[in-house]
Design a protein around this motif. Structure first.
Motif: not given
Length: 490
Positions: A73, A75-77, A111, A115, A119, A144
């Motif tokens: 989470s 890394t995604v944000t 996101l 995401g 995931y 997130i």
């Protein structure tokens, strides 16, 4: 962070030990809350697992699932976090607060969709049960929103409300975990995973309520912030590279000789992960000091210097203001590095005494990793502070280069360390952090040596509007929303 700095300066004007401790406490909550909460929950749940007599395999799988979910989470944000912060600052400066909440929900939507899809695919093939996979996906979605909300909370001054949000999250997680496992006899893994999910969910709810309290709801486009991603694309990659440099060594170690396959696609290295998690706490002093010392003391000088350019200051005043600003900056960076040095030395000196109080089963190898990573994280913390100062001076190129080299050096160094004895595994990250610190410091010295030229000579003569893929995505989503409203009216 300017919004926080202004309010903390008011707190620090109050005299007395209690007022000072209160200001430091609020700064710590704002800057380190999510990180501290994650570490406390992981350590606390491990302790509760030990008391509950959980099997080692269940404990390892719980740590892996929570760690994977938090890092995924984050890394995604990380790609949106800095451009969103810049968008927030610009909107506040232009007094367009009505655009903030729509952008919060717009960024969350993108996101969460991207995401959760990625995931979710991983969880399907991860080997987790249906219940475990759903709980991990639920926690991922909450995180997130939590990570994204922290980018917006820089403008919120209700420190007491934020403090209670963190306290409630910790209390609910531990209380619910104890209730489910010790009183109701629920399965240890699923029970604690559910408790952590509910705890982070409460934090998400309270943070969202704070944002709605301070920013008005409106019908502004939720996709306007995407134009800022195109305008400040180096900021997006700076956030991503910094995140990769900070955590890539963990993933590489999982694939190394001390890594174990916990279950399916869940790998871990408990002998390395637990010391790394605890060593990460040693940088709290620098994280808090950046806001309390650098931000509060440096920012007024910084603002006064740039105001002279905007308000027609004379050359003599500009030169004097520059000297004062750089003198304060050098002093605060020196004190920041000195405080981190003392903190790292103190933690390393007291590690045997402190770690014996926790039932984590530390051996000699884990103690070695802890000491090495304390030094590495300390260098990273100071380097990250210097990089943030580069962003103050709008040296986006320098920041993205420093963070990119950090990510590459930490990853390559960790891979190289795998060919040596296991005792040297933490030195790859340490080397990457040292390179990051030195490169950021050299870049700052080089950039500020000709600051008037940077301010005046490097600016474009004609205002330019950058338009790229994210701007096109914004236009597409806005047109789609307009068509949806038109169809609904018909």
């Amino acid at each position: 962070m300017a919004g926080i700095g202004f309010e903390l300066k008011k707190l620090f004007r109050r005299k007395g030990l209690f007022a000072t401790l209160r200001a430091y406490g609020y700064a710590g909550v704002i800057c380190t809350g999510p990180m501290l909460l994650g570490v406390l929950l992981q350590v606390g749940m491990l302790v509760l697992c030990g008391w509950a007599g959980a099997a080692r395999a269940d404990q390892d799988l719980l740590v892996c699932m929570v760690t994977y979910t938090l890092l995924a989470s984050l890394t995604v944000t990380s790609f949106f976090s800095m451009p969103v912060t810049r968008f927030l600052a610009d909107m506040l400066y232009e007094e367009q607060e009505q655009t903030i909440l729509p952008s919060f929900w717009g960024s969350n939507t993108l996101l969460l969709v991207g995401g959760c899809a990625a995931y979710g695919i991983f969880l399907i093939f991860s080997g987790a049960t249906l219940m475990q996979g759903l709980l991990c996906l639920w926690l991922f979605a909450e995180m997130i929103v939590n990570w994204n909300a922290m980018s917006y909370l820089t403008a919120v001054k209700d420190y007491r409300g934020i403090l209670w949000a963190f306290v409630a999250a910790i209390g609910i997680s531990f209380g619910l975990g104890y209730l489910l496992i010790f009183l109701l006899g629920a399965p240890v893994l699923e029970g604690f995973l559910f408790a952590i999910t509910v705890g982070y969910g409460c934090m998400m709810l309270l943070e969202t309520l704070l944002l709605h309290r301070y920013f008005p709801q409106s019908k502004e486009s939720p996709w306007t912030f995407l134009r800022w991603v195109d305008r400040f694309l180096p900021l997006a990659f700076t956030g991503l590279f910094t995140n990769l440099g900070l955590f890539a060594h963990l993933v590489i170690i999982w694939a190394g000789p001390i890594g174990i396959q916990v279950k399916g696609l869940f790998y871990g290295a408990p002998y390395h992960d637990v010391p790394a998690m605890l060593a990460f706490l040693s940088i709290l002093i620098t994280t808090v000091n950046f806001v309390v010392s650098v931000e509060v003391n440096f920012y007024p000088k910084y603002r006064a210097y740039y105001s002279l350019f905007n308000d027609g200051g004379v050359v003599g005043d500009i030169v004097t203001a520059e000297e004062e600003m750089l003198a304060v900056l050098n002093r605060e960076l020196y004190y920041t590095a000195l405080k981190q040095l003392f903190a790292t030395a103190a933690v390393i000196s007291l590690e045997n005494t402190l770690l014996e109080l926790l039932p984590l089963g530390f051996n000699d190898l884990m103690h070695g990793y802890f000491r090495t990573l304390c030094v590495g994280y300390g260098l990273y913390a100071i380097g990250n502070t210097v990089m943030l100062i580069l962003l103050y001076f709008t040296d986006y190129l320098g920041a993205v280069l420093a963070s990119g080299v950090f990510a590459a050096a930490a990853a390559v160094g960790t891979v190289i360390s795998l060919f040596f004895d296991q005792a040297f595994y933490g030195f790859g990250f340490l080397a990457g952090a040292a390179v990051f610190f030195l490169l950021a410091l050299l870049r700052l010295d080089y950039y500020t040596s000709s600051l008037p030229y940077r301010v005046l000579g490097q600016q474009p003569i004609v205002a330019q509007t950058k338009s790229g893929r994210f701007t096109k995505l914004a236009l597409f989503l806005e047109k789609a929303a307009e068509r949806g409203e038109s169809d609904a009216k018909k």
